[in-house]
Design an enzyme around this catalytic site. Structure first.
Site, short mmCIF file in Angstrom:
data_model
loop_
_atom_site.label_atom_id
_atom_site.label_comp_id
_atom_site.label_asym_id
_atom_site.label_seq_id
_atom_site.Cartn_x
_atom_site.Cartn_y
_atom_site.Cartn_z
NE ARG A 239 -4.34 -1.17 0.00
CZ ARG A 239 -4.52 -2.16 -0.87
NH1 ARG A 239 -3.53 -2.49 -1.70
NH2 ARG A 239 -5.66 -2.81 -0.93
CD GLU A 268 -2.44 3.39 -6.23
OE1 GLU A 268 -3.46 2.81 -6.69
OE2 GLU A 268 -1.54 2.81 -5.62
CG HIS A 287 -2.55 -0.59 -7.22
ND1 HIS A 287 -3.05 0.14 -6.18
CD2 HIS A 287 -2.66 -1.89 -6.82
CE1 HIS A 287 -3.45 -0.66 -5.20
NE2 HIS A 287 -3.22 -1.91 -5.57
#
Length: 323
Positions: A239, A268, A287
């Site tokens: 994370r 993000e 991600h």
């Protein structure tokens, strides 16, 4: 009059929900697929729902008070940091995740990032594209079998990463807040460190494999980066909130870190003005560590199956909170 089905996919940005639809249809359950972006949209559009399949929308007391029929949230993924677990438990809402759908993929991504930054394939690949042809630009490169790799978090993914490291001959050490009781998933004969600073000071590569919570927010910060070896490497596939990005930027600037590979950032997508983009020895992926075709389908199926189990009165397979 409420016309909503018991199951609502309240927010999901996937191209389709065909897998979920097939699972629900086979179980005789109706569902609705929505794209709620705010809590108010969830409240306005999801009245009467019993089960949510949830991706991004914030789930806390605001939702639980406004939709009293809600009894289950199944989170698309491993992390549940968008769900207030204390509020969910208070209002009798079972929270579930899917902790094992992409564990091999995330471990593979950590391995790929580590190899790319340590062997400097990313850096030199870009240089060749720019017209350079000089291996000396990679100096120094360390032999993998001489490295000590520190794994922070020894659950499913950390354990899979350790398995992938073994054939390279690296020394593997680990830290987990559950120490001294090692995770049942973690391979035997790995040296546990009692304190995070011990792992940081001994490791040539530090790789994060832990969930985000109030206790470890920005656990990698100016102080902890300073505890790492000079010229070491940093990997994060967990994370973004685990890392103070200003401290990461400074550690790369100073040479404390020889390189880093990250798949996650705090916000993000990463803003194009971020100073992190200045570093040619920082490899950033969007991600995507969780993703493979197989993992994506598994995630969708397991989310839907959890909702069906709940409505059938069965115990959830992946409970996060205890009611």
């Amino acid at each position: 009059m409420n016309e909503n089905p018991k199951i609502i996919i309240c927010d999901c940005d996937h191209n389709n929900v065909d897998v979920e639809a097939g699972t629900f249809t086979a179980a005789g359950q109706d569902f609705k697929w929505l794209h709620c972006q705010t809590q108010q949209e969830v409240i306005d559009q999801c009245q009467g729902a019993v089960c949510f399949l949830n991706q991004y929308a914030r789930m806390d007391e605001v939702i639980f008070k406004a939709i009293p029929t809600l009894k289950l949230i199944v989170r698309y993924g491993v992390g549940v940091d968008n769900v207030n677990l204390a509020d969910a438990t208070k209002y009798g809402v079972q929270v579930c995740n899917v902790p094992d759908y992409g564990m091999n993929e995330v471990a593979d991504q950590a391995m790929a990032l580590m190899l790319s930054v340590v062997r400097k394939t990313w850096l030199l690949g870009n240089r060749v594209q720019a017209g350079a042809w000089d291996y000396a630009e990679s100096i120094p490169v360390r032999r993998l079998s001489t490295l000590t790799v520190g794994i922070v978090g020894t659950g499913r993914i950390g354990s899979e990463f350790a398995k992938r490291l073994r054939p390279f001959g690296c020394k593997i050490i680990a830290f987990d807040t559950g120490y001294p009781q090692p995770s049942r998933h973690f391979p035997a004969n790995i040296e546990y460190c009692s304190f995070l600073e011990d792992l940081l000071s001994q490791s040539d590569v530090v790789s994060l494999h832990c969930s985000l919570n109030a206790d470890n927010q920005c656990m990698m910060n100016e102080k902890t980066f300073a505890q790492m070896k000079d010229g070491s490497y940093f990997i994060n596939v967990s994370r973004g909130g685990l890392v103070d990005e200003a401290a990461l930027d400074a550690a790369l600037d100073s040479g404390k870190l020889a390189g880093a590979g990250i798949d996650v950032v705090t916000t993000e997508p990463l803003d194009r003005t971020s100073p992190l983009f200045r570093h040619p020895n920082l490899l950033i992926t969007p991600h995507m560590a969780w993703y493979s075709e197989e993992a994506a389908l598994e995630l969708k199926r397991k989310c839907a199956e959890e909702a069906v189990r709940f409505l059938n009165g069965e115990s959830p397979r992946y409970p996060v909170n205890t009611l």
